[in-house]
Design an enzyme around this catalytic site. Structure first.
Site, PDB file in Angstrom:
ATOM      1  N   ARG A   1       0.820  -1.217   0.000  1.00 38.82           N
ATOM      2  CA  ARG A   1       0.000   0.000   0.000  1.00 38.82           C
ATOM      3  C   ARG A   1       0.856   1.271   0.000  1.00 38.82           C
ATOM      4  O   ARG A   1       0.452   2.287  -0.560  1.00 38.82           O
ATOM      5  CB  ARG A   1      -0.940  -0.009   1.203  1.00 38.82           C
ATOM      6  CG  ARG A   1      -2.109  -0.939   0.977  1.00 38.82           C
ATOM      7  CD  ARG A   1      -3.064  -0.946   2.138  1.00 38.82           C
ATOM      8  NE  ARG A   1      -4.346  -1.497   1.731  1.00 38.82           N
ATOM      9  CZ  ARG A   1      -5.346  -1.773   2.562  1.00 38.82           C
ATOM     10  NH1 ARG A   1      -5.199  -1.541   3.840  1.00 38.82           N
ATOM     11  NH2 ARG A   1      -6.473  -2.251   2.102  1.00 38.82           N
TER      12      ARG A   1
ATOM     13  N   LYS B   1     -18.450 -15.287   4.271  1.00 35.38           N
ATOM     14  CA  LYS B   1     -19.882 -15.085   4.478  1.00 35.38           C
ATOM     15  C   LYS B   1     -20.662 -14.602   3.272  1.00 35.38           C
ATOM     16  O   LYS B   1     -20.228 -13.708   2.551  1.00 35.38           O
ATOM     17  CB  LYS B   1     -20.067 -14.042   5.582  1.00 35.38           C
ATOM     18  CG  LYS B   1     -19.806 -14.595   6.965  1.00 35.38           C
ATOM     19  CD  LYS B   1     -19.539 -13.471   7.892  1.00 35.38           C
ATOM     20  CE  LYS B   1     -20.436 -13.416   9.067  1.00 35.38           C
ATOM     21  NZ  LYS B   1     -20.306 -12.099   9.704  1.00 35.38           N
TER      22      LYS B   1
ATOM     23  N   GLY C   1      -7.917  -7.654  -0.253  1.00 37.07           N
ATOM     24  CA  GLY C   1      -8.116  -8.571   0.862  1.00 37.07           C
ATOM     25  C   GLY C   1      -7.336  -9.866   0.741  1.00 37.07           C
ATOM     26  O   GLY C   1      -6.184  -9.892   0.298  1.00 37.07           O
TER      27      GLY C   1
ATOM     28  N   GLY D   1     -12.612  -3.930   1.009  1.00 36.93           N
ATOM     29  CA  GLY D   1     -13.962  -3.415   1.271  1.00 36.93           C
ATOM     30  C   GLY D   1     -14.414  -2.458   0.182  1.00 36.93           C
ATOM     31  O   GLY D   1     -15.549  -2.529  -0.302  1.00 36.93           O
TER      32      GLY D   1
HETATM   33  P1  AMP Z   1     -13.648 -12.938   3.632  1.00 36.99           P
HETATM   34  O1  AMP Z   1     -13.020 -12.005   4.614  1.00 36.99           O
HETATM   35  O2  AMP Z   1     -15.131 -12.939   3.657  1.00 36.99           O
HETATM   36  O3  AMP Z   1     -13.077 -12.796   2.242  1.00 36.99           O
HETATM   37  O4  AMP Z   1     -13.280 -14.394   4.122  1.00 36.99           O
HETATM   38  C1  AMP Z   1     -11.984 -14.861   4.182  1.00 36.99           C
HETATM   39  C2  AMP Z   1     -11.948 -15.995   5.136  1.00 36.99           C
HETATM   40  O5  AMP Z   1     -12.839 -16.981   4.725  1.00 36.99           O
HETATM   41  C3  AMP Z   1     -10.597 -16.641   5.250  1.00 36.99           C
HETATM   42  O6  AMP Z   1     -10.084 -16.403   6.536  1.00 36.99           O
HETATM   43  C4  AMP Z   1     -10.876 -18.106   5.036  1.00 36.99           C
HETATM   44  O7  AMP Z   1     -10.234 -18.956   5.938  1.00 36.99           O
HETATM   45  C5  AMP Z   1     -12.369 -18.183   5.254  1.00 36.99           C
HETATM   46  N1  AMP Z   1     -12.962 -19.346   4.586  1.00 36.99           N
HETATM   47  C6  AMP Z   1     -12.899 -19.665   3.299  1.00 36.99           C
HETATM   48  N2  AMP Z   1     -13.492 -20.860   3.070  1.00 36.99           N
HETATM   49  C7  AMP Z   1     -13.930 -21.304   4.260  1.00 36.99           C
HETATM   50  C8  AMP Z   1     -14.619 -22.487   4.695  1.00 36.99           C
HETATM   51  N3  AMP Z   1     -14.958 -23.441   3.830  1.00 36.99           N
HETATM   52  N4  AMP Z   1     -14.907 -22.592   5.998  1.00 36.99           N
HETATM   53  C9  AMP Z   1     -14.550 -21.632   6.875  1.00 36.99           C
HETATM   54  N5  AMP Z   1     -13.908 -20.499   6.529  1.00 36.99           N
HETATM   55  C10 AMP Z   1     -13.597 -20.337   5.240  1.00 36.99           C
END
Ligand code: AMP
Length: 396
Positions: free
Chosen positions: A37, A200, A353, A376
């Site tokens: 960054r 999520k 991210g 974000g």
């Molecule tokens: P995000 O911040 O929403 O992009 O999510 C990233 C996170 O999602 C990472 O820390 C991953 O470990 C988690 N993640 C990805 N796939 C899975 C899964 N199948 N079960 C639990 N966590 C997950």
């Protein structure tokens, strides 16, 4: 085309220019572990120095709730000074724009650089309260925003300050981010494929909805996929599941069909009984996930389906890992997608991210067309929203 003033439209010689950067870098104690960054801010900083401006840089770092030595920007000043090969005066001022900062600014000559302390040392910052916005504006003639990663937040240093300066403009990084993400969303070369992953569904609801109206293929992996698998009528065992989003997932599956988007979901998944790297794992089809198991990565068949879908793509946007990639055993899906992107004969955009971290970690960074510095912010962009930090800037 972005209809905002940019730094080429400014007369900067002798002017005090407050530049909002995104120096929210990962730290290990006082050590910066990734300076991407800071590097990304250099083109704007160098251009303004060369023009004889007096640069007052500001940024937030982490989420302090007031002055907190753990979140000082002092290490950033040091790193920036090395990268620019010139002194960067750090205004160690807990009030950010208090006496010390004002004295540092008053002592500046043309081409000098001062870095202010973490803007979040001021509680008003994230509430966009006038006093701090006025304080920031009081030490500057011109405001430049180059903090793409913070532009989705209406804070004093991104939005409030623009009301109290006479001129404002966007920096080169901001323009570049908007050019890549904006073109991808509004006029992509087709086929246009988006890949979404991560934890999520609820974080990406508006993104999925918006992208379904734009892409040719939408790939969904990662933890969020299990809610879609449940929406297909399958059991997902102990995998991540947002029960309150199953209906939404059903609607999205129906919408994809209605608008003719090829929606690709996992057909198999790596499963474990214990959520850790060193544990027994095997592959299960998504319609046969055992009740006591957790899905942690996409399976081999899914890897092939997803990477095949990327072969003819001309524009690809990727946000979110395909599995728990922090655990080596469950990084295969994320690695396969990253690798497939390096072979795409078209524009590849990584939406910040974790996916950006994964691509860089694998050494594929320079094989992508663009790696966004803002997770974000790029998601909000993909939702079709305007970024408040851009809207607030003077029009051309
Ligand atoms: P995000 O911040 O929403 O992009 O999510 C990233 C996170 O999602 C990472 O820390 C991953 O470990 C988690 N993640 C990805 N796939 C899975 C899964 N199948 N079960 C639990 N966590 C997950």
């Amino acid at each position: 085309m972005l209809n905002k003033r940019n730094i080429d439209d400014l007369q900067v010689k002798g002017k005090r220019i407050l530049v909002r950067c995104d120096f929210n870098v990962p730290m290990d104690g006082s050590k910066i572990t990734d300076d991407v960054r800071i590097q990304a801010a250099l083109p704007t900083i160098k251009k303004l120095i060369a023009g004889g401006g007096r640069l007052i840089l500001c940024s937030h770092l982490g989420k302090p709730k007031g002055p907190d030595a753990q979140f000082t920007l002092a290490p950033v000043a040091e790193r920036l000074s090395q990268l620019l090969d010139k002194p960067v005066v750090f205004a160690a001022d807990d009030a950010v724009v208090g006496e010390k900062a004002c004295a540092a600014v008053a002592a500046m000559a043309d081409g000098d650089v001062v870095l202010l302390e973490n803007t979040r040392f001021r509680k008003e910052e994230s509430k966009n309260e006038e006093a701090f916005s006025r304080g920031l504006a009081s030490i500057a003639d011109i405001f430049v925003i180059d903090a793409f990663g913070s532009a989705h937040r209406a804070h004093c240093s991104t939005v409030g300050v623009t009301q109290f300066v006479t001129e404002s403009a966007v920096g080169y990084l901001m323009e570049k981010e908007i050019a890549f993400l904006g073109n991808a969303v509004s006029s992509p070369v087709r086929p246009f494929v988006a890949i979404l992953g991560g934890a999520k569904v609820s974080d990406k609801i508006a993104v999925i909805d918006n992208l379904l109206g734009k892409v040719d293929t939408l790939i969904i992996g990662g933890g969020m996929a299990y809610t879609f698998i449940a929406a297909q009528g399958h059991e997902v065992g102990k995998s991540l599941l947002e029960t309150d989003r199953i209906e939404y997932a059903k609607e999205m599956i129906a919408k994809a069909k209605a608008v003719g988007v090829n929606l690709l979901l996992p057909v198999d998944t790596l499963v474990v009984r214990e959520f850790k790297n060193d544990t027994e794992f095997w592959t299960a089809d998504c319609d046969a996930i055992p009740a006591d198991c957790i899905g942690v990565d996409i399976g081999e068949k899914t890897r092939k389906i997803f990477t095949d879908a990327l072969k003819d793509a001309k524009t690809v946007v990727w946000n979110g890992p395909m599995g728990v990639f922090e655990f080596e055993n469950f990084a295969k899906g994320t690695i396969a997608v990253a690798e497939a992107l390096t072979n795409v004969d078209g524009t590849t955009i990584i939406g910040g991210g974790d996916s950006a971290a994964a691509v860089n970690l694998l050494g594929f960074g320079d094989k992508m067309s663009h790696i966004s510095t803002g997770g974000g912010a790029s998601l909000e962009f993909l939702e079709g929203k305007e970024l408040p930090g851009v809207v607030a800037i003077d029009d051309k």
